[in-house]
Design a protein around this motif. Structure first.
Motif, short mmCIF file in Angstrom:
data_model
loop_
_atom_site.label_atom_id
_atom_site.label_comp_id
_atom_site.label_asym_id
_atom_site.label_seq_id
_atom_site.Cartn_x
_atom_site.Cartn_y
_atom_site.Cartn_z
N UNK A 56 -7.73 -10.30 -13.27
CA UNK A 56 -7.20 -8.99 -13.66
C UNK A 56 -6.25 -9.11 -14.85
N UNK A 57 -5.36 -10.10 -14.79
CA UNK A 57 -4.35 -10.22 -15.85
C UNK A 57 -4.99 -10.64 -17.17
N UNK A 58 -5.97 -11.57 -17.11
CA UNK A 58 -6.62 -12.00 -18.36
C UNK A 58 -7.51 -10.90 -18.92
N UNK B 253 -5.88 -6.00 0.22
CA UNK B 253 -5.05 -7.13 -0.16
C UNK B 253 -5.53 -8.36 0.63
N UNK B 254 -5.99 -9.41 -0.04
CA UNK B 254 -6.59 -10.55 0.68
C UNK B 254 -5.58 -11.55 1.25
N UNK B 255 -4.77 -11.10 2.20
CA UNK B 255 -3.93 -12.04 2.94
C UNK B 255 -4.78 -12.65 4.06
N UNK B 256 -4.32 -13.75 4.63
CA UNK B 256 -5.08 -14.42 5.69
C UNK B 256 -5.31 -13.48 6.88
N UNK B 257 -4.29 -12.72 7.22
CA UNK B 257 -4.41 -11.79 8.34
C UNK B 257 -5.42 -10.69 8.06
N UNK B 258 -5.37 -10.12 6.85
CA UNK B 258 -6.29 -9.05 6.50
C UNK B 258 -7.74 -9.53 6.44
N UNK C 32 -18.52 -8.54 -6.90
CA UNK C 32 -17.19 -8.25 -6.38
C UNK C 32 -16.40 -7.52 -7.47
N UNK C 33 -15.65 -6.50 -7.03
CA UNK C 33 -14.85 -5.70 -7.95
C UNK C 33 -13.37 -5.96 -7.67
N UNK C 34 -12.70 -6.65 -8.60
CA UNK C 34 -11.25 -6.81 -8.51
C UNK C 34 -10.61 -5.61 -9.20
N UNK C 35 -9.63 -5.02 -8.54
CA UNK C 35 -9.06 -3.76 -9.05
C UNK C 35 -7.55 -3.73 -8.90
N UNK C 36 -6.95 -2.81 -9.65
CA UNK C 36 -5.50 -2.61 -9.56
C UNK C 36 -5.20 -1.14 -9.81
N UNK C 37 -4.40 -0.54 -8.94
CA UNK C 37 -3.92 0.83 -9.14
C UNK C 37 -2.53 0.79 -9.75
N UNK D 138 0.81 -1.21 0.00
CA UNK D 138 0.00 0.00 0.00
C UNK D 138 0.85 1.26 0.00
N UNK D 139 2.08 1.16 0.51
CA UNK D 139 2.92 2.33 0.59
C UNK D 139 3.21 2.91 -0.79
N UNK D 140 3.15 2.07 -1.81
CA UNK D 140 3.40 2.52 -3.18
C UNK D 140 2.11 2.72 -3.97
N UNK D 141 0.98 2.35 -3.40
CA UNK D 141 -0.34 2.46 -4.03
C UNK D 141 -0.43 1.69 -5.34
N UNK D 142 0.52 0.82 -5.61
CA UNK D 142 0.48 0.01 -6.82
C UNK D 142 0.06 -1.39 -6.38
N UNK D 143 -1.21 -1.51 -6.02
CA UNK D 143 -1.66 -2.73 -5.37
C UNK D 143 -2.93 -3.26 -6.01
N UNK D 144 -3.18 -4.49 -5.77
CA UNK D 144 -4.42 -5.12 -6.06
C UNK D 144 -4.87 -5.68 -4.71
N UNK D 145 -6.11 -5.96 -4.40
CA UNK D 145 -6.86 -6.73 -5.36
C UNK D 145 -8.34 -6.31 -5.38
N UNK D 146 -8.91 -5.90 -4.21
CA UNK D 146 -10.35 -5.76 -4.11
C UNK D 146 -10.73 -4.34 -3.73
N UNK D 147 -11.67 -3.78 -4.49
CA UNK D 147 -12.15 -2.43 -4.23
C UNK D 147 -13.45 -2.47 -3.44
N UNK D 148 -14.49 -2.99 -4.04
CA UNK D 148 -15.82 -3.02 -3.40
C UNK D 148 -16.45 -4.39 -3.62
N UNK D 149 -17.31 -4.79 -2.70
CA UNK D 149 -18.06 -6.03 -2.88
C UNK D 149 -19.45 -5.86 -2.29
N UNK D 150 -20.41 -6.53 -2.91
CA UNK D 150 -21.77 -6.57 -2.37
C UNK D 150 -22.00 -7.98 -1.88
N UNK D 151 -22.34 -8.10 -0.59
CA UNK D 151 -22.53 -9.41 0.03
C UNK D 151 -23.90 -9.45 0.70
N UNK D 152 -24.44 -10.64 0.91
CA UNK D 152 -25.75 -10.72 1.56
C UNK D 152 -26.24 -12.15 1.66
#
Length: 403
Positions: A287-289, A126-131, A164-169, A10-24
């Protein structure tokens, strides 16, 4: 023990992966439960009585009830109570029965949700286990605050993904190169069945492009320009966000209900539980495809540099054919449209040359250009930019550091 967010990238803001999601999840149509939710959403008694009606006339009017939490809980952008009618037929009498069912949804910005006390940011989750563990705790804390009587039913681990919105800055630091990049991305698409469309941001400014089909929408836009047009945030927040978004271009894939179903099938997921989609590998693959097919992974060059590269690598005859292909693409709406016109025959503007051939021949020419590291869409001559390095490499490098 207090957990801390994994923020290495995040310190470089060049990150993926998730922006917004709708859950229910669906709600058992118990009137007391629905009334409890509507009361929490500040809906008056008259509205509530109509919301429960089984009269089909009300079905369209009261299909979705939305409540914006605003400062109640940052990161929960909205709460939606969805009402939908179910029609059944009695097999013995052929009589039609109409009943009402409900679904409660939450529109979540996961990064914002777990950074309640920090200034607004354009960073992504960033979807790490801790996050994911922190996100789970924060969402459950919100449910306990807003819907305490339903806490056991609506914990995060019970939520299903509805969108779900997968995103990359990524960044292109030089303004002239960033401007040139925005011009070429309108022509790079390889999708034949995808409808080119205007994104919400594109209604306000031109530094964006979008296309969609029934399962997903792909958008790419200038994040700072989007923030500049936000009229619903205060001046201080806007300044903070604009500073955070400077030089950032966002690439985003929004998966709809059908897109969620497709992902479940594609990756053999056990269900549409939201936890299944908080996966860095799935996010990266999509994202890559998506990027490859809408923009491509090759660098962008002006016509002079394209000619120079081709003449060093191809025969004169092949160089001329490939140069003419890039001219045709520049004169048409996209690579996909250029392919169609190549098959029917296309007369190059300001030239006596007419291009015509098979789909296979066109594909072979595009493949040859890409093998040489040339994006088939040339930079516009008037921009005086001769080369733009493809920012896809930022995503690839970030992912290597994650795995």
């Amino acid at each position: 023990v207090t957990k801390s967010y994994d923020k290495t990238f995040n310190e470089h803001k060049e990150i993926t992966m998730i922006h917004t999601m709708t859950i229910g999840k669906d709600i058992y149509p118990d009137e007391s439960t629905i009334s409890y939710i509507l009361n929490k959403m500040n809906k008056p008694p008259q509205f509530q009585s109509r919301y429960f009606s089984t009269d089909e006339a009300f079905d369209h009017i009261y299909r979705k009830c939305t409540y914006y939490t605003h400062s109640l809980y940052f990161g929960i952008n909205a709460i939606q109570l969805i009402r939908y009618g179910i029609e059944t037929i009695d097999m013995a009498t052929d009589e039609k029965n109409y009943t009402v069912a409900f679904q409660l949804r939450f529109v979540v910005n996961p990064y914002r949700l777990i950074h309640q006390n920090e200034p607004p940011s354009v960073n992504l989750f960033i979807p790490t286990a801790n996050n994911i563990s922190i996100l789970n705790e924060q969402f459950d804390r919100f449910i306990k605050c807003f819907l305490p009587a339903l806490y056991d039913e609506f914990t995060f681990d019970k939520m299903l993904a509805k969108r779900i919105d997968y995103s990359f800055n990524f960044k292109i630091r030089e303004p002239d190169k960033r401007s040139a990049f925005y011009k070429v991305i309108h022509k790079t698409s390889m999708y034949n069945r995808t409808k080119l469309c205007k994104s919400d941001t594109q209604k306000r400014y031109e530094q964006s492009a979008a296309e969609k089909n029934k399962s997903r929408k792909i958008i790419i836009y200038d994040k700072a320009a989007e923030i500049a047009n936000m009229n619903y945030i205060n001046t201080n927040q806007k300044r903070t966000l604009e500073a955070s978004a400077r030089e950032i271009i966002r690439f985003e894939i929004q998966f709809s209900k059908q897109g969620i179903k497709n992902l479940v099938q594609k990756y053999a997921l056990k269900s549409s539980n939201v936890l299944n989609f908080l996966d860095k590998d799935i996010a990266y693959n999509e994202l890559i495809s998506g990027y490859k097919n809408t923009i491509g992974i090759e660098d962008f060059y002006d016509r002079s540099n394209i000619k120079s590269i081709l003449r060093k690598s191809c025969t004169d005859s092949m160089s001329e054919k490939l140069i003419n292909i890039t001219k045709m693409i520049a004169q048409t709406r996209s690579i996909a449209v250029a392919k169609e016109k190549y098959v029917t025959g296309y007369a190059l503007k300001n030239s006596s040359v007419t291009l015509k051939g098979t789909t296979q021949t066109f594909n072979n020419h595009i493949k040859k250009l890409r093998q040489l590291g040339i994006n088939p869409v040339p930079l516009t001559d008037g921009d005086k930019v001769c080369h733009v390095k493809n920012p896809i490499h930022q995503l690839e490098e970030m992912y290597k550091n994650l795995i």
